[in-house]
Design a protein around this motif. Structure first.
Motif, PDB file in Angstrom:
ATOM      1  N   GLY A   1      32.942  46.986  44.255  1.00 40.60           N
ATOM      2  CA  GLY A   1      33.675  45.727  44.356  1.00 40.60           C
ATOM      3  C   GLY A   1      34.053  45.230  42.976  1.00 40.60           C
ATOM      4  N   PHE A   2      35.292  44.776  42.826  1.00 44.39           N
ATOM      5  CA  PHE A   2      35.785  44.259  41.549  1.00 44.39           C
ATOM      6  C   PHE A   2      36.225  42.810  41.731  1.00 44.39           C
ATOM      7  CE2 PHE A   2      36.369  48.805  41.389  1.00 44.39           C
ATOM      8  CZ  PHE A   2      35.979  49.160  40.104  1.00 44.39           C
ATOM      9  N   ASP A   3      35.871  41.969  40.772  1.00 44.09           N
ATOM     10  CA  ASP A   3      36.294  40.574  40.833  1.00 44.09           C
ATOM     11  C   ASP A   3      36.200  39.967  39.449  1.00 44.09           C
ATOM     12  OD1 ASP A   3      37.268  38.275  41.922  1.00 44.09           O
ATOM     13  OD2 ASP A   3      35.550  37.847  43.220  1.00 44.09           O
TER      14      ASP A   3
ATOM     15  N   SER B   1      38.424  44.464  46.851  1.00 46.28           N
ATOM     16  CA  SER B   1      38.938  43.386  46.008  1.00 46.28           C
ATOM     17  C   SER B   1      39.297  42.191  46.873  1.00 46.28           C
ATOM     18  CB  SER B   1      40.169  43.864  45.231  1.00 46.28           C
ATOM     19  OG  SER B   1      41.274  44.015  46.118  1.00 46.28           O
ATOM     20  N   ASP B   2      39.725  41.120  46.212  1.00 47.22           N
ATOM     21  CA  ASP B   2      40.152  39.910  46.924  1.00 47.22           C
ATOM     22  C   ASP B   2      41.676  39.850  47.038  1.00 47.22           C
ATOM     23  OD1 ASP B   2      40.835  39.454  44.334  1.00 47.22           O
ATOM     24  OD2 ASP B   2      39.799  37.539  44.120  1.00 47.22           O
ATOM     25  N   ARG B   3      42.326  40.998  46.890  1.00 53.08           N
ATOM     26  CA  ARG B   3      43.786  41.116  46.991  1.00 53.08           C
ATOM     27  C   ARG B   3      44.505  40.438  45.831  1.00 53.08           C
ATOM     28  NH1 ARG B   3      45.629  39.826  53.064  1.00 53.08           N
ATOM     29  NH2 ARG B   3      44.614  37.848  52.639  1.00 53.08           N
TER      30      ARG B   3
ATOM     31  N   LEU C   1      45.004  43.085  39.981  1.00 55.16           N
ATOM     32  CA  LEU C   1      43.931  44.052  40.191  1.00 55.16           C
ATOM     33  C   LEU C   1      44.424  45.219  41.036  1.00 55.16           C
ATOM     34  CD1 LEU C   1      40.280  43.096  41.174  1.00 55.16           C
ATOM     35  CD2 LEU C   1      41.408  45.090  42.125  1.00 55.16           C
ATOM     36  N   ASN C   2      45.071  44.909  42.148  1.00 50.89           N
ATOM     37  CA  ASN C   2      45.526  45.961  43.050  1.00 50.89           C
ATOM     38  C   ASN C   2      46.533  46.890  42.397  1.00 50.89           C
ATOM     39  OD1 ASN C   2      43.897  44.854  44.949  1.00 50.89           O
ATOM     40  ND2 ASN C   2      45.507  44.021  46.233  1.00 50.89           N
ATOM     41  N   ILE C   3      47.490  46.318  41.672  1.00 56.13           N
ATOM     42  CA  ILE C   3      48.506  47.139  40.996  1.00 56.13           C
ATOM     43  C   ILE C   3      47.856  48.033  39.949  1.00 56.13           C
ATOM     44  CG2 ILE C   3      50.548  47.083  39.526  1.00 56.13           C
ATOM     45  CD1 ILE C   3      51.312  44.446  40.900  1.00 56.13           C
ATOM     46  N   ALA C   4      46.873  47.482  39.227  1.00 58.02           N
ATOM     47  CA  ALA C   4      46.221  48.234  38.151  1.00 58.02           C
ATOM     48  C   ALA C   4      45.476  49.444  38.690  1.00 58.02           C
ATOM     49  CB  ALA C   4      45.263  47.320  37.382  1.00 58.02           C
ATOM     50  N   TYR C   5      44.679  49.263  39.734  1.00 55.34           N
ATOM     51  CA  TYR C   5      43.905  50.419  40.205  1.00 55.34           C
ATOM     52  C   TYR C   5      44.790  51.426  40.943  1.00 55.34           C
ATOM     53  CZ  TYR C   5      43.219  49.066  45.199  1.00 55.34           C
ATOM     54  OH  TYR C   5      43.384  48.771  46.536  1.00 55.34           O
ATOM     55  N   GLU C   6      45.874  50.962  41.555  1.00 56.34           N
ATOM     56  CA  GLU C   6      46.784  51.908  42.208  1.00 56.34           C
ATOM     57  C   GLU C   6      47.448  52.820  41.182  1.00 56.34           C
ATOM     58  OE1 GLU C   6      49.401  49.429  44.399  1.00 56.34           O
ATOM     59  OE2 GLU C   6      47.946  48.972  45.978  1.00 56.34           O
TER      60      GLU C   6
ATOM     61  N   CYS D   1      36.209  40.575  53.172  1.00 61.65           N
ATOM     62  CA  CYS D   1      36.244  39.841  54.444  1.00 61.65           C
ATOM     63  C   CYS D   1      36.226  38.339  54.227  1.00 61.65           C
ATOM     64  CB  CYS D   1      35.039  40.219  55.300  1.00 61.65           C
ATOM     65  SG  CYS D   1      34.952  41.936  55.770  1.00 61.65           S
ATOM     66  N   ARG D   2      35.457  37.915  53.265  1.00 70.08           N
ATOM     67  CA  ARG D   2      35.289  36.474  53.061  1.00 70.08           C
ATOM     68  C   ARG D   2      36.601  35.799  52.687  1.00 70.08           C
ATOM     69  NH1 ARG D   2      30.906  33.857  48.911  1.00 70.08           N
ATOM     70  NH2 ARG D   2      30.737  31.804  49.862  1.00 70.08           N
ATOM     71  N   HIS D   3      37.365  36.436  51.789  1.00 70.85           N
ATOM     72  CA  HIS D   3      38.641  35.851  51.376  1.00 70.85           C
ATOM     73  C   HIS D   3      39.632  35.835  52.537  1.00 70.85           C
ATOM     74  CE1 HIS D   3      36.987  36.590  47.363  1.00 70.85           C
ATOM     75  NE2 HIS D   3      37.814  35.670  46.948  1.00 70.85           N
ATOM     76  N   ILE D   4      39.672  36.915  53.307  1.00 74.38           N
ATOM     77  CA  ILE D   4      40.597  36.957  54.441  1.00 74.38           C
ATOM     78  C   ILE D   4      40.181  35.937  55.500  1.00 74.38           C
ATOM     79  CG2 ILE D   4      41.339  38.378  56.388  1.00 74.38           C
ATOM     80  CD1 ILE D   4      41.664  40.667  54.574  1.00 74.38           C
ATOM     81  N   CYS D   5      38.875  35.752  55.679  1.00 74.00           N
ATOM     82  CA  CYS D   5      38.400  34.776  56.662  1.00 74.00           C
ATOM     83  C   CYS D   5      38.809  33.355  56.267  1.00 74.00           C
ATOM     84  CB  CYS D   5      36.884  34.870  56.808  1.00 74.00           C
ATOM     85  SG  CYS D   5      36.212  33.820  58.115  1.00 74.00           S
TER      86      CYS D   5
END
Length: 279
Positions: free
Chosen positions: A124-126, A190-192, A196-201, A213-217
């Motif tokens: 997990g990254f944040d 990740s928390d979307r 972050l997403n662009i970098a790891y892709e 899940c927590r962020h989406i919830c």
């Protein structure tokens, strides 16, 4: 402040508080007030705040002093903890300006060994903002050990959280823990956050992405409030088999078809709830 105690400045108060704050680092304003009453002093709130800050600086040092010691810390870390990685990125626009520390990446050898030998390739990254006069953002990578407990494996201090700083982080992460490929896949949670997403892709193209899940919830509850819907959401997210997942999704569909359409099946394939709540 009491008119009879004009000499009781915040500097004087700080000297009296040093021993107390060493023992009780989280001493409250009320506690400081009680301590000062022993000397017959009735300080204002502002005085108590300044006195506590000065006492803590005397005990812990200032942020400026701590940052100035980082280069020496890096040297000592490499000498006494071989196999660890510690990278400093300096900012120096021209030769007439003294270099300034802009970023710092650290991961210890023990963390690497623990991750490679005893953890699943699920990370997990944040990031979170740092308080203090210098600000900045703390980036962290954590995983789960064999006891399902949080196991931190790397961290960095950067100026802001964006694609550039995450790319810098992932560069050293992959260099230290990798290589990651189809034979040794990595799952990232990740928390979307877009950077972050662009970098790891880009830097870890073989990695599989999952969302917290927590962020989406939180987004789900803001759009579709209700205790039952939230309960069914977590039932779906925590399901260990297709039957339980399908049943929870059907309950959401029966209660609110718009919620079911807005959050389709794939969004619940997110990651471990335990990790998402403690990252």
């Amino acid at each position: 402040m009491d008119n009879k105690n004009r000499e009781a400045t915040s500097d004087w108060m700080a000297k009296k508080l040093i021993a107390v704050i060493r023992t009780y680092p989280n001493l409250s304003r009320k506690g400081i007030e009680v301590e000062m009453l022993k000397y017959g002093v009735h300080p204002s709130k502002q005085q108590m705040y300044r006195a506590k800050q000065k006492a803590r600086e005397e005990i812990e040092g200032t942020h400026s002093e701590s940052y100035s010691k980082l280069p020496k810390y890096v040297v000592l870390l490499r000498q006494h903890n071989p196999g660890s990685v510690c990278k400093i990125h300096y900012y120096r626009p021209n030769l007439l300006v003294e270099p300034r520390i802009m970023r710092l990446f650290i991961s210890f050898k023990g963390q690497k060994d623990g991750f490679l030998d005893g953890c699943r390739s699920f990370v997990g990254f944040d990031g979170c903002h740092l308080k203090g006069s210098f600000g900045g953002v703390l980036l962290a990578a954590v995983t789960l050990d064999g006891n399902n407990s949080i196991f931190p494996i790397a961290f960095a201090i950067v100026e802001v959280e964006n694609k550039e700083t995450w790319s810098w982080f992932f560069h050293f992460f992959e260099e230290f823990f990798g290589p990651f490929d189809n034979n040794r896949p990595l799952t990232i949670m990740s928390d979307r956050q877009k950077g972050l997403n662009i970098a790891y892709e880009q830097l870890l193209p073989s990695a599989i992405g999952r969302y917290c899940c927590r962020h989406i919830c939180m987004n789900f509850k803001s759009q579709f409030p209700g205790v039952l819907l939230s309960t069914f959401f977590w039932q779906a997210a925590k399901s260990y088999d297709a039957i339980g997942f399908t049943e929870a999704m059907q309950r959401i569909k029966d209660m609110n078809i718009e919620a079911w359409r807005t959050y389709p099946r794939f969004q619940f394939l997110l990651g471990l709830d335990m990790l998402s709540q403690q990252i």
